[in-house]
Motif scaffolding. Sequence first.
Motif, short mmCIF file in Angstrom:
data_model
loop_
_atom_site.label_atom_id
_atom_site.label_comp_id
_atom_site.label_asym_id
_atom_site.label_seq_id
_atom_site.Cartn_x
_atom_site.Cartn_y
_atom_site.Cartn_z
N GLY A 1 -12.04 -1.05 -4.06
CA GLY A 1 -12.28 -2.38 -4.61
C GLY A 1 -11.02 -3.07 -5.06
O GLY A 1 -11.07 -4.01 -5.84
N GLY A 2 -9.87 -2.61 -4.55
CA GLY A 2 -8.60 -3.21 -4.93
C GLY A 2 -8.23 -4.37 -4.03
O GLY A 2 -8.23 -4.25 -2.80
N TRP A 3 -7.90 -5.50 -4.64
CA TRP A 3 -7.51 -6.70 -3.89
C TRP A 3 -6.35 -7.38 -4.60
O TRP A 3 -6.24 -7.29 -5.83
CB TRP A 3 -8.69 -7.68 -3.77
N ALA A 4 -5.50 -8.05 -3.84
CA ALA A 4 -4.33 -8.67 -4.43
C ALA A 4 -3.91 -9.92 -3.67
O ALA A 4 -4.21 -10.07 -2.48
CB ALA A 4 -3.16 -7.68 -4.48
N LEU A 5 -3.21 -10.79 -4.37
CA LEU A 5 -2.52 -11.91 -3.76
C LEU A 5 -1.08 -11.47 -3.57
O LEU A 5 -0.39 -11.16 -4.53
CB LEU A 5 -2.58 -13.15 -4.66
N GLU A 6 -0.63 -11.42 -2.32
CA GLU A 6 0.72 -10.95 -2.03
C GLU A 6 1.60 -12.12 -1.58
O GLU A 6 1.21 -12.90 -0.71
CB GLU A 6 0.69 -9.89 -0.94
N TYR A 7 2.76 -12.21 -2.20
CA TYR A 7 3.73 -13.25 -1.86
C TYR A 7 5.07 -12.59 -1.57
O TYR A 7 5.57 -11.80 -2.37
CB TYR A 7 3.88 -14.23 -3.03
N ALA A 8 5.64 -12.88 -0.41
CA ALA A 8 6.95 -12.35 -0.03
C ALA A 8 7.89 -13.51 0.25
O ALA A 8 7.50 -14.53 0.81
CB ALA A 8 6.84 -11.45 1.19
N GLY B 1 -10.29 1.62 -0.90
CA GLY B 1 -9.09 2.20 -1.47
C GLY B 1 -8.16 2.68 -0.36
O GLY B 1 -8.62 3.04 0.73
N THR B 2 -6.86 2.69 -0.62
CA THR B 2 -5.90 3.13 0.39
C THR B 2 -4.59 3.49 -0.28
O THR B 2 -4.35 3.13 -1.44
CB THR B 2 -5.67 2.02 1.45
N THR B 3 -3.76 4.21 0.43
CA THR B 3 -2.44 4.58 -0.09
C THR B 3 -1.44 4.61 1.05
O THR B 3 -1.82 4.84 2.21
CB THR B 3 -2.49 5.95 -0.81
N GLY B 4 -0.17 4.38 0.75
CA GLY B 4 0.84 4.39 1.80
C GLY B 4 2.22 4.05 1.28
O GLY B 4 2.47 4.02 0.07
#
Length: 236
Positions: free
Chosen positions: A184-191, A129-132
């Motif tokens: 346990g958070g995961w993502a597909l990031e598209y920019a 987990g993380t935040t920012g």
Amino acid sequence: MTRTAPPLPAPPRLRVATAVAAAVLAIGLALAFGVGHPSQYLFTPAAMQAVAVASLTEVAAASPTNTTSAADMPAIADVLVRRLRSSYGDHILPSPPWVLNSAGGAIGAMLVLHCSLSEYVILFGTPLGTTGFTGRFAADDYFTILAGEQTAFRPGAWTAEVYRPGDMHHLARGDAKVYALSPGGWALEYARGNILSMLPFGAADGLWSTLDWVGLWGMVRVSAVGIVRELLKGKV
């Protein structure tokens, strides 16, 4: 009558330095204002969300509970990369390394699947987990959740936005938020947009906060490799 002597010509080294500086400035302006047009895009937000959802569905179908969780991320990532390669061929990097990345105070692992001057596609997340801070860019960012949960808010909001597996979080260009990714958070990031405008934000923590030169070099190296590969294909 006093005559003024003609000005002396600039030394050769100074002329060369001036020419180089002018060329660098011209290239910089071209990159700043000439990158990020729709004609340069290979991917679409809808296609990225569709491939993420299809990957989740495929892995869930093989599960006795017909669901997925963070424990299924190795399988989800494998299916996702396979599907991307099937659709986009060698625009997906062949064997990119996982790198540790800290940006805006958030720390996670990143797998760069595509990087060009106008687009990038990555897997990002952490089991902890993380935040920012999201950053504020001359690009649109689309974050499709694969596992866990992302929350976000902007000034003036009294409640958090919540995104779960299959949901896409769109951070519009010029916008900024605070976000959190659950354990346990995961993502597909598209920019898509001016990707070079995003790189200083991605490197700042490594330069002045964490001083993680290894992680920073890994990010710079794989991004540069991706950009050069795409330029050689004629892709901006």
